[in-house]
Design a protein around this motif. Structure first.
Motif, short mmCIF file in Angstrom:
data_model
loop_
_atom_site.label_atom_id
_atom_site.label_comp_id
_atom_site.label_asym_id
_atom_site.label_seq_id
_atom_site.Cartn_x
_atom_site.Cartn_y
_atom_site.Cartn_z
N VAL A 116 0.84 -1.20 0.00
CA VAL A 116 0.00 0.00 0.00
C VAL A 116 0.87 1.26 0.00
CG1 VAL A 116 -1.74 1.31 1.27
CG2 VAL A 116 -1.87 -1.19 1.19
N LYS A 117 0.57 2.17 -0.92
CA LYS A 117 1.31 3.43 -1.01
C LYS A 117 0.52 4.59 -0.42
CE LYS A 117 3.88 1.97 -5.14
NZ LYS A 117 4.14 2.20 -6.58
N ARG A 118 -0.68 4.83 -0.94
CA ARG A 118 -1.55 5.90 -0.42
C ARG A 118 -2.84 5.24 0.06
NH1 ARG A 118 -2.75 9.92 -4.96
NH2 ARG A 118 -2.72 8.00 -6.21
N PRO A 119 -2.98 5.03 1.35
CA PRO A 119 -4.15 4.30 1.86
C PRO A 119 -5.48 4.84 1.37
CG PRO A 119 -2.54 4.63 3.60
CD PRO A 119 -2.06 5.43 2.43
N GLU A 120 -5.62 6.16 1.31
CA GLU A 120 -6.90 6.76 0.91
C GLU A 120 -7.21 6.57 -0.56
OE1 GLU A 120 -3.76 9.74 0.11
OE2 GLU A 120 -4.21 8.33 1.74
N LYS A 121 -6.23 6.09 -1.33
CA LYS A 121 -6.41 5.84 -2.76
C LYS A 121 -6.10 4.38 -3.10
CE LYS A 121 -7.39 9.85 -4.88
NZ LYS A 121 -8.40 10.02 -5.94
N VAL A 151 -18.80 7.21 -3.19
CA VAL A 151 -20.05 6.90 -2.50
C VAL A 151 -19.76 6.22 -1.17
CG1 VAL A 151 -22.20 5.56 -2.59
CG2 VAL A 151 -21.32 6.72 -4.64
N ARG A 152 -18.72 5.35 -1.18
CA ARG A 152 -18.37 4.63 0.05
C ARG A 152 -17.00 5.07 0.51
NH1 ARG A 152 -15.72 0.48 2.37
NH2 ARG A 152 -16.88 -0.65 3.99
N ARG A 153 -16.91 5.48 1.77
CA ARG A 153 -15.64 5.91 2.36
C ARG A 153 -15.45 5.21 3.69
NH1 ARG A 153 -12.75 7.06 -1.72
NH2 ARG A 153 -13.17 9.02 -2.77
N GLU A 192 -8.57 0.90 9.29
CA GLU A 192 -8.37 2.11 10.08
C GLU A 192 -7.42 3.09 9.39
OE1 GLU A 192 -7.15 0.65 13.85
OE2 GLU A 192 -9.20 0.18 14.52
N SER A 193 -6.58 2.58 8.49
CA SER A 193 -5.65 3.45 7.76
C SER A 193 -6.31 4.10 6.55
CB SER A 193 -4.42 2.66 7.30
OG SER A 193 -4.77 1.75 6.25
N LYS A 194 -7.63 3.85 6.36
CA LYS A 194 -8.43 4.41 5.27
C LYS A 194 -8.32 3.63 3.96
CE LYS A 194 -9.73 7.63 8.06
NZ LYS A 194 -11.04 7.49 8.73
N LEU A 198 -5.03 -12.37 11.41
CA LEU A 198 -5.73 -11.95 10.20
C LEU A 198 -6.67 -10.78 10.51
CD1 LEU A 198 -6.76 -12.23 7.29
CD2 LEU A 198 -8.28 -14.05 8.10
N LEU A 199 -7.48 -10.93 11.54
CA LEU A 199 -8.44 -9.87 11.90
C LEU A 199 -7.72 -8.59 12.31
CD1 LEU A 199 -11.00 -12.06 13.87
CD2 LEU A 199 -11.35 -11.01 11.62
N THR A 200 -6.62 -8.73 13.03
CA THR A 200 -5.84 -7.56 13.45
C THR A 200 -5.30 -6.80 12.24
OG1 THR A 200 -5.20 -8.59 15.54
CG2 THR A 200 -3.82 -6.78 14.75
N ARG A 201 -4.79 -7.52 11.27
CA ARG A 201 -4.22 -6.87 10.08
C ARG A 201 -5.28 -6.23 9.21
NH1 ARG A 201 -0.06 -11.97 9.47
NH2 ARG A 201 1.44 -11.18 11.02
N LEU A 202 -6.43 -6.89 9.08
CA LEU A 202 -7.53 -6.30 8.32
C LEU A 202 -8.05 -5.04 9.01
CD1 LEU A 202 -9.53 -9.48 7.21
CD2 LEU A 202 -8.15 -8.00 5.75
#
Length: 390
Positions: A304-309, A388-390, A336-338, A327-331
């Motif tokens: 992941v480079k830009r979490p919001e994108k 629409v979904r954030r 939470e990082s967007k 697994l649940l912790t990483r997801l």
């Protein structure tokens, strides 16, 4: 189960179901599940969740003379799932022998070796998964035939998916922001009319717009990152094929930076192969392995480079062979990082087939968790790209 019963069961599995006709003592009891004591050595040696009947069926697929394509025995199992069971039961050398026997005795080798039969076969995803599962056993003289069948499947799926994917992605990105360039071809009629309804003149039966809205039409390069993690275990074989082809199409779009990672108990990053031949990409799959989802998610998170994108797509049945808590912790950390996380679950013959308890836990993290066709992935992606979904 006594020692004598255990010995009889072993001989029954070796001799096949016809041994029951010769001597009822060989009959597998009930559904082939262990006795209440759970002390039977043979049952303890089986993979978790596999009863003796399942083992018997897996062996009969290869060694019962009635088990053939179009035969009169039980229906043939789905080969990638069958391979997953076999890998849990046998060491590498024994597994290679059983796989070779399966390829030759079930009739697939004969089908591929007869040129007059091949054109009559229906090239679908299930056949492709079977061929890919046996790719190590396919003789050199029929490898090209096998590739031609896979290519038919690829071409048909690509024809169905490509236009829809391009329209969904490009359309969503072009219509989530507006342009100051006033061009008639870019006019957003719907928003323009809706925003100017208050300026309707009844006597003229027309609207006098105060403001016009236009779609942006400029090209955007690597605007979003999509990371696709695909479970290669037996029940996910069809999904792995669909996901790999969709990743190839995504990679052809300049607006997306696409990553494809396949996993079982190991991880293979196929991203460098997305721009090549999709058939070669599919032959890189190793269908029917075990599962360590947490490990794969950790690998994907590092991309992941830009979490919001970033759209992070996990395609799995959630039967975790690794650490469920990890697994649940990483997801949760990804969400939470967007990062926009999606979890697509397995379908078997159109029916959901996945770990329901773990699926509910993943969904509780505000992660869409659905068993659906590829169209659902496009629908969810469209909502994300449009904001629409954030």
């Amino acid at each position: 189960m006594s020692t004598r019963d255990d010995a009889l069961t072993r001989w029954r599995l070796i001799l096949g179901r016809r041994a029951e006709q010769a001597n009822p003592a060989f009959r597998l009891g009930g559904k082939g599940e262990p006795s209440e004591s759970g002390d039977a050595p043979l049952q303890r040696a089986l993979p978790a969740g596999m009863g003796l009947t399942a083992l018997d069926r897996a062996l009969s697929f290869v060694y019962d003379s009635n088990e053939r394509f179009g035969g009169t025995g039980d229906s043939a199992p789905y080969v990638p799932q069958w391979l997953e069971q076999m890998r849990a039961l046998f060491n590498q050398s024994t597994l290679a022998m059983v796989q070779r026997d399966a390829f030759e005795r079930t009739g697939l080798a004969e089908l591929l070796l007869q040129p007059e039969i091949v054109p009559r076969l229906q090239p679908d995803v299930r056949l492709a998964a079977t061929i890919l599962s046996f790719k190590e056993q396919i003789p050199d003289e029929v490898k090209q035939t096998a590739r031609d069948l896979i290519r038919q499947v690829v071409d048909e799926l690509r024809r169905k998916l490509e236009t829809q994917i391009v329209q969904t992605v490009i359309g969503a990105l072009q219509r989530n922001r507006y342009s100051p360039i006033r061009s008639a071809r870019n006019l957003d009629w719907r928003r323009t009319l809706k925003s100017n309804l208050k300026n309707y003149l009844p006597e003229r039966k027309t609207i006098i717009p105060e403001r016009l809205y236009f779609w942006a039409n400029e090209k955007r390069y690597r605007d979003w990152q999509i990371i696709i993690l695909v479970d290669q275990s037996g029940s996910m074989a069809n999904s792995a094929i669909y996901a790999s082809l969709m990743a190839c199409i995504f990679a052809s779009l300049q607006v997306l930076e696409t990553h494809l990672v396949v996993f079982d108990t190991s991880i293979v990053d196929l991203t460098p192969y997305l721009s090549g031949d999709p058939v070669e990409l599919l032959f890189s799959l190793q269908l029917g392995g075990g599962t360590d989802i947490a490990q794969a998610v950790a690998y994907g998170a590092n991309l992941v480079k830009r979490p919001e994108k970033c759209i992070f797509v996990l395609i799995t049945d959630l039967y975790e062979g690794g650490d469920e808590a990890a697994l649940l912790t990483r997801l949760r950390a990804l969400r939470e990082s967007k990062v926009q996380v999606l979890c697509l679950l397995a379908l078997e013959d159109g029916k959901p087939a996945y770990h329901k308890t773990l699926a509910r836990q993943v969904a509780a993290l505000d992660i869409p968790t659905v068993a659906a066709t590829p169209n659902k992935l496009l629908e969810l992606m469209e909502q994300i790209l449009k904001g629409v979904r954030r």
